[in-house]
Design a protein around this motif. Sequence first.
Motif, PDB file in Angstrom:
ATOM      1  N   SER A 110       0.797  -1.171  -0.161  1.00 60.46           N
ATOM      2  CA  SER A 110       0.248  -0.124   0.208  1.00 60.46           C
ATOM      3  C   SER A 110       0.733   1.260  -0.009  1.00 60.46           C
ATOM      4  CB  SER A 110      -0.972   0.034   1.241  1.00 60.46           C
ATOM      5  OG  SER A 110      -0.131  -0.119   2.270  1.00 60.46           O
ATOM      6  N   PHE A 111       1.977   1.202   0.636  1.00 56.98           N
ATOM      7  CA  PHE A 111       2.767   2.209   0.569  1.00 56.98           C
ATOM      8  C   PHE A 111       3.649   2.787  -0.712  1.00 56.98           C
ATOM      9  CE2 PHE A 111       7.365   3.677   0.721  1.00 56.98           C
ATOM     10  CZ  PHE A 111       7.168   5.020   1.303  1.00 56.98           C
ATOM     11  N   THR A 112       3.786   1.871  -1.366  1.00 57.28           N
ATOM     12  CA  THR A 112       4.297   1.950  -2.659  1.00 57.28           C
ATOM     13  C   THR A 112       3.182   2.381  -3.619  1.00 57.28           C
ATOM     14  OG1 THR A 112       5.787  -0.007  -2.498  1.00 57.28           O
ATOM     15  CG2 THR A 112       5.512   0.706  -4.715  1.00 57.28           C
ATOM     16  N   GLN A 113       1.995   1.735  -3.721  1.00 56.76           N
ATOM     17  CA  GLN A 113       0.966   2.296  -4.248  1.00 56.76           C
ATOM     18  C   GLN A 113       0.634   3.640  -4.154  1.00 56.76           C
ATOM     19  OE1 GLN A 113      -2.203  -0.664  -3.175  1.00 56.76           O
ATOM     20  NE2 GLN A 113      -1.441  -2.182  -4.547  1.00 56.76           N
ATOM     21  N   ARG A 114       0.582   4.286  -2.811  1.00 59.68           N
ATOM     22  CA  ARG A 114       0.391   5.631  -2.701  1.00 59.68           C
ATOM     23  C   ARG A 114       1.404   6.443  -3.143  1.00 59.68           C
ATOM     24  NH1 ARG A 114      -0.168   3.941   3.269  1.00 59.68           N
ATOM     25  NH2 ARG A 114       1.818   4.963   3.293  1.00 59.68           N
ATOM     26  N   MET A 115       2.675   6.185  -2.989  1.00 56.68           N
ATOM     27  CA  MET A 115       3.861   6.979  -3.529  1.00 56.68           C
ATOM     28  C   MET A 115       3.596   6.982  -5.075  1.00 56.68           C
ATOM     29  SD  MET A 115       5.897   8.184  -1.407  1.00 56.68           S
ATOM     30  CE  MET A 115       4.368   8.336  -0.265  1.00 56.68           C
ATOM     31  N   GLU A 116       3.360   5.957  -5.757  1.00 52.51           N
ATOM     32  CA  GLU A 116       2.985   5.956  -7.380  1.00 52.51           C
ATOM     33  C   GLU A 116       1.737   6.725  -7.536  1.00 52.51           C
ATOM     34  OE1 GLU A 116       2.661   2.228  -8.643  1.00 52.51           O
ATOM     35  OE2 GLU A 116       4.813   1.731  -8.569  1.00 52.51           O
ATOM     36  N   GLU A 117       0.792   6.884  -6.689  1.00 50.37           N
ATOM     37  CA  GLU A 117      -0.193   7.659  -6.895  1.00 50.37           C
ATOM     38  C   GLU A 117      -0.093   9.190  -6.759  1.00 50.37           C
ATOM     39  OE1 GLU A 117      -4.068   8.726  -8.306  1.00 50.37           O
ATOM     40  OE2 GLU A 117      -3.196   6.796  -8.495  1.00 50.37           O
ATOM     41  N   ARG A 118       0.507   9.446  -5.803  1.00 51.44           N
ATOM     42  CA  ARG A 118       1.107  10.713  -5.603  1.00 51.44           C
ATOM     43  C   ARG A 118       2.031  11.496  -6.772  1.00 51.44           C
ATOM     44  NH1 ARG A 118       3.046  10.592   0.769  1.00 51.44           N
ATOM     45  NH2 ARG A 118       1.220  10.488   1.396  1.00 51.44           N
ATOM     46  N   PHE A 119       3.076  10.499  -7.194  1.00 54.59           N
ATOM     47  CA  PHE A 119       3.825  10.888  -8.219  1.00 54.59           C
ATOM     48  C   PHE A 119       3.043  11.077  -9.463  1.00 54.59           C
ATOM     49  CE2 PHE A 119       6.557   9.641 -11.791  1.00 54.59           C
ATOM     50  CZ  PHE A 119       7.705  10.595 -11.355  1.00 54.59           C
ATOM     51  N   ARG A 120       1.893  10.348  -9.876  1.00 56.35           N
ATOM     52  CA  ARG A 120       1.188  10.600 -11.112  1.00 56.35           C
ATOM     53  C   ARG A 120       0.340  11.742 -10.990  1.00 56.35           C
ATOM     54  NH1 ARG A 120      -0.910   5.335 -10.316  1.00 56.35           N
ATOM     55  NH2 ARG A 120       0.492   3.913 -10.792  1.00 56.35           N
ATOM     56  N   GLN A 121      -0.234  12.056  -9.850  1.00 53.39           N
ATOM     57  CA  GLN A 121      -1.007  13.133  -9.567  1.00 53.39           C
ATOM     58  C   GLN A 121      -0.196  14.622  -9.763  1.00 53.39           C
ATOM     59  OE1 GLN A 121      -2.614  12.738  -5.663  1.00 53.39           O
ATOM     60  NE2 GLN A 121      -4.066  11.363  -6.171  1.00 53.39           N
ATOM     61  N   ARG A 122       1.174  14.579  -9.416  1.00 54.09           N
ATOM     62  CA  ARG A 122       1.819  15.728  -9.531  1.00 54.09           C
ATOM     63  C   ARG A 122       2.120  15.952 -11.099  1.00 54.09           C
ATOM     64  NH1 ARG A 122       7.087  14.787  -5.728  1.00 54.09           N
ATOM     65  NH2 ARG A 122       6.054  15.025  -3.764  1.00 54.09           N
ATOM     66  N   PHE A 123       2.214  15.107 -11.971  1.00 48.96           N
ATOM     67  CA  PHE A 123       2.381  15.392 -13.416  1.00 48.96           C
ATOM     68  C   PHE A 123       0.954  15.395 -14.010  1.00 48.96           C
ATOM     69  CE2 PHE A 123       6.373  13.509 -12.417  1.00 48.96           C
ATOM     70  CZ  PHE A 123       7.353  14.396 -12.864  1.00 48.96           C
ATOM     71  N   GLU A 124      -0.199  15.017 -13.521  1.00 47.33           N
ATOM     72  CA  GLU A 124      -1.337  15.367 -14.178  1.00 47.33           C
ATOM     73  C   GLU A 124      -2.009  16.676 -14.127  1.00 47.33           C
ATOM     74  OE1 GLU A 124      -3.778  12.314 -12.699  1.00 47.33           O
ATOM     75  OE2 GLU A 124      -2.918  10.678 -14.009  1.00 47.33           O
ATOM     76  N   GLU A 125      -1.506  17.249 -12.901  1.00 45.49           N
ATOM     77  CA  GLU A 125      -1.818  18.544 -12.411  1.00 45.49           C
ATOM     78  C   GLU A 125      -1.424  19.760 -13.031  1.00 45.49           C
ATOM     79  OE1 GLU A 125      -1.556  18.912  -8.274  1.00 45.49           O
ATOM     80  OE2 GLU A 125      -3.058  17.442  -7.742  1.00 45.49           O
TER      81      GLU A 125
END
Length: 125
Positions: A110-125
């Motif tokens: 879950s930690f890895t998934q959260r970090m990947e999600e945060r990373f994706r959100q940075r570039f989508e915004e």
Amino acid sequence: MPLSEHEQRLLDQIERELYAEDPKFASTVRGARLRRPARRRRIQGIALFIVGVALLVVGVMVKALWVADFPLMSVVGFLAMFFGVVVAIMSGRHPGGAEATKGPAKPKSSFTQRMEERFRQRFEE
């Protein structure tokens, strides 16, 4: 460039969660140092380089060693120098690299998934 306070807190949080999730990996990564070449191989490489320099110089100076107006011994000396450097530099590396020691892939936490999600959100915004 130093990290901002927010970035430093995030980095500390990531480090704590990494230690909590996989302490063996975290300690391995933290204590990892570049492997030094084996002493014997390094000395062999240096010796081969020195022999190559000697062959290069002797091959240029002694015309009797030339083959058809070509300093063949100098070429051999240069190749010895080159391979001596390669042996000295590459002696500490394993032929298979990191891929050879990897086991089967672990499912993502879950930690890895959260970090990947945060990373994706940075570039989508």
